[in-house]
Design an enzyme around this catalytic site. Structure first.
Site, PDB file in Angstrom:
ATOM      1  N   HIS A  35      -2.615  -1.037  -3.311  1.00 17.98           N
ATOM      2  CA  HIS A  35      -3.769  -0.177  -3.060  1.00 17.98           C
ATOM      3  C   HIS A  35      -3.624   1.096  -3.880  1.00 17.98           C
ATOM      4  O   HIS A  35      -2.706   1.895  -3.655  1.00 17.98           O
ATOM      5  CB  HIS A  35      -3.861   0.189  -1.574  1.00 17.98           C
ATOM      6  CG  HIS A  35      -4.160  -0.977  -0.691  1.00 17.98           C
ATOM      7  ND1 HIS A  35      -3.816  -1.002   0.646  1.00 17.98           N
ATOM      8  CD2 HIS A  35      -4.780  -2.164  -0.928  1.00 17.98           C
ATOM      9  CE1 HIS A  35      -4.219  -2.146   1.187  1.00 17.98           C
ATOM     10  NE2 HIS A  35      -4.789  -2.873   0.247  1.00 17.98           N
ATOM     11  N   MET A  54       0.010   1.193   5.160  1.00 14.90           N
ATOM     12  CA  MET A  54      -0.732   1.487   6.382  1.00 14.90           C
ATOM     13  C   MET A  54      -1.871   0.476   6.552  1.00 14.90           C
ATOM     14  O   MET A  54      -2.356  -0.112   5.596  1.00 14.90           O
ATOM     15  CB  MET A  54      -1.281   2.911   6.336  1.00 14.90           C
ATOM     16  CG  MET A  54      -2.323   3.158   5.252  1.00 14.90           C
ATOM     17  SD  MET A  54      -2.951   4.857   5.251  1.00 14.90           S
ATOM     18  CE  MET A  54      -1.821   5.635   4.098  1.00 14.90           C
ATOM     19  N   SER A  93       0.841  -1.187   0.000  1.00 11.78           N
ATOM     20  CA  SER A  93       0.000   0.000   0.000  1.00 11.78           C
ATOM     21  C   SER A  93       0.881   1.244   0.000  1.00 11.78           C
ATOM     22  O   SER A  93       1.663   1.431  -0.932  1.00 11.78           O
ATOM     23  CB  SER A  93      -0.943  -0.025   1.219  1.00 11.78           C
ATOM     24  OG  SER A  93      -1.828   1.065   1.192  1.00 11.78           O
ATOM     25  N   THR A  94       0.819   2.050   1.057  1.00 14.05           N
ATOM     26  CA  THR A  94       1.575   3.302   1.093  1.00 14.05           C
ATOM     27  C   THR A  94       3.071   3.042   0.941  1.00 14.05           C
ATOM     28  O   THR A  94       3.651   2.268   1.695  1.00 14.05           O
ATOM     29  CB  THR A  94       1.321   4.029   2.416  1.00 14.05           C
ATOM     30  OG1 THR A  94      -0.074   4.066   2.672  1.00 14.05           O
ATOM     31  CG2 THR A  94       1.871   5.447   2.372  1.00 14.05           C
ATOM     32  N   ASP A 111      -4.403  -4.769   6.071  1.00 14.02           N
ATOM     33  CA  ASP A 111      -4.838  -5.619   4.965  1.00 14.02           C
ATOM     34  C   ASP A 111      -3.706  -6.569   4.563  1.00 14.02           C
ATOM     35  O   ASP A 111      -2.569  -6.146   4.375  1.00 14.02           O
ATOM     36  CB  ASP A 111      -5.245  -4.749   3.768  1.00 14.02           C
ATOM     37  CG  ASP A 111      -5.883  -5.553   2.649  1.00 14.02           C
ATOM     38  OD1 ASP A 111      -6.531  -6.582   2.953  1.00 14.02           O
ATOM     39  OD2 ASP A 111      -5.742  -5.160   1.479  1.00 14.02           O
TER      40      ASP A 111
END
Length: 359
Positions: free
Chosen positions: A206, A299, A180-181, A302
């Site tokens: 993401h 973050m 993600s991030t 997930d």
């Protein structure tokens, strides 16, 4: 009392500045210290004071956002959240900004800002708060996807947990990556190290819709392997990486000895679509011991449950270490659950992928 996250908003639209300032100012723990119309004005304001997070448009007069971003990262590396319009052209420009060190993307509409206010406010707030905790050292090194609020579903809403162990080990290998991030830069670093002869790879990053196609196309120009946004029935084959499209889940399927993917609609899972948990669960069910799962910078949590399901199904599993993450949320949660067999730095993930060929 906790110190608030101090934010600077830079956007040439007065309406957008007003909406973003209102959204952020109403959130506990955030203070908007300035909202300016372009990077030139921002540079003057930065001479007086420096924010914790910058929310930045990319297409502006006098100086574009990417040029400004590069200046910031050279002078004083700072978490930057790109607030970009959801267009094909905008996606390509925004990805340049991500490559330059931005930490996350929040999409804004061309019209309907009131709707944006009601639907995306929490996304923006949570992304800004997470960005404030980002590993700026990693951003400055040039190695750095947003939360979508609503009920936190599990992967059960897309596919049920497996009740049987996947078939025994075969010569076909699958590598599943979830991030993600900070993941755009991390994936670039990993995938560009892989030779043409590499295991088939499935990826959830993401990212909003439209951005994943541009992201995959950009990686495809940089990598020896083929990288593409996944489509229904795409084969998972050596030398190819498939990236789940933004706004849809991706699941692994098996037909005989062959693996392929399905791209499916469905509710958000862990506040995301695509979800790492959905992908990892499908890999656990279909590939079992024939797979490697790696959870990377990001973050939230997930992918942590899905990685544990992969490990329980006999797969090899790993988590990216804290020092090399931009945000250590997702790997940390996986490690807590004992889902990762090993914890490795970003620079070792490519080697771990290649090791799958010798098992």
């Amino acid at each position: 009392m906790n110190t608030p996250v101090r934010v600077m908003v830079i956007d040439d639209s007065a309406v957008v500045r007003q909406v973003l300032t209102g959204l952020l100012s109403q959130a506990p723990g955030i203070e908007v210290m300035a909202a300016v119309a372009d990077p030139v004005l921002a540079i003057e304001r930065l001479k007086l004071d420096w924010p914790d997070v910058i929310v930045l448009d990319v297409e502006m007069p006098r100086m574009d956002g990417i040029t400004f971003l590069r200046m910031v990262m050279q002078q004083k590396p700072t978490p930057v959240v790109i607030c970009s319009t959801l267009t094909d052209k905008g996606a390509k420009t925004t990805l340049e900004a991500m490559a330059a060190g931005a930490v996350a993307i929040v999409t804004k509409p061309k019209v309907g800002l009131k709707q944006f206010l009601s639907e995306a406010g929490d996304e923006l707030v949570q992304t800004v708060k997470a960005a404030a905790k980002a590993n700026v050292r990693r951003l400055a090194a040039g190695r750095p996807a947003p939360l979508t609020p609503v009920a936190k579903n599990t992967a059960d809403v897309i596919l049920p947990p497996s009740t049987a162990r996947a078939m025994t080990q075969t010569t076909e290998r699958v590598v599943a990556l979830g991030t993600s991030t900070g993941g755009t830069q991390a994936l670039e670093e990993v995938l560009t190290t892989l030779p043409r002869v590499s295991p088939g790879i499935v990826i959830v990053q993401h990212m909003p819709e439209k951005f994943t196609a541009a992201f995959a196309a950009r990686l495809n120009t940089l990598c020896q392997i083929t990288v593409k946004e996944a489509e229904n029935n795409d084969r998972v084959v050596p030398g190819r990486a498939l990236i789940a499209p933004g706004g849809r889940h991706m699941v692994l399927k098996r037909s005989g000895a062959q693996y392929f993917v399905e791209v499916v609609d469905g509710p958000l899972v862990n506040r995301h679509r695509p979800s790492v948990d959905v992908l990892f669960r499908s890999v656990a069910k279909c590939a079992g011991a024939n797979a490697l799962g790696v959870i990377m910078t990001g973050m939230g949590d997930d992918g942590a449950v899905g990685l544990l399901e992969m490990r329980n199904a006999g797969a090899r599993t790993a988590a990216q270490d804290e020092d090399s993450c931009v945000v250590f949320g997702m790997p940390k949660e996986a490690i807590k659950r004992n889902a990762a067999e090993k914890v490795i730095p970003l620079g070792a993930i490519g080697q771990e992928i290649q090791r799958q060929l010798t098992l």
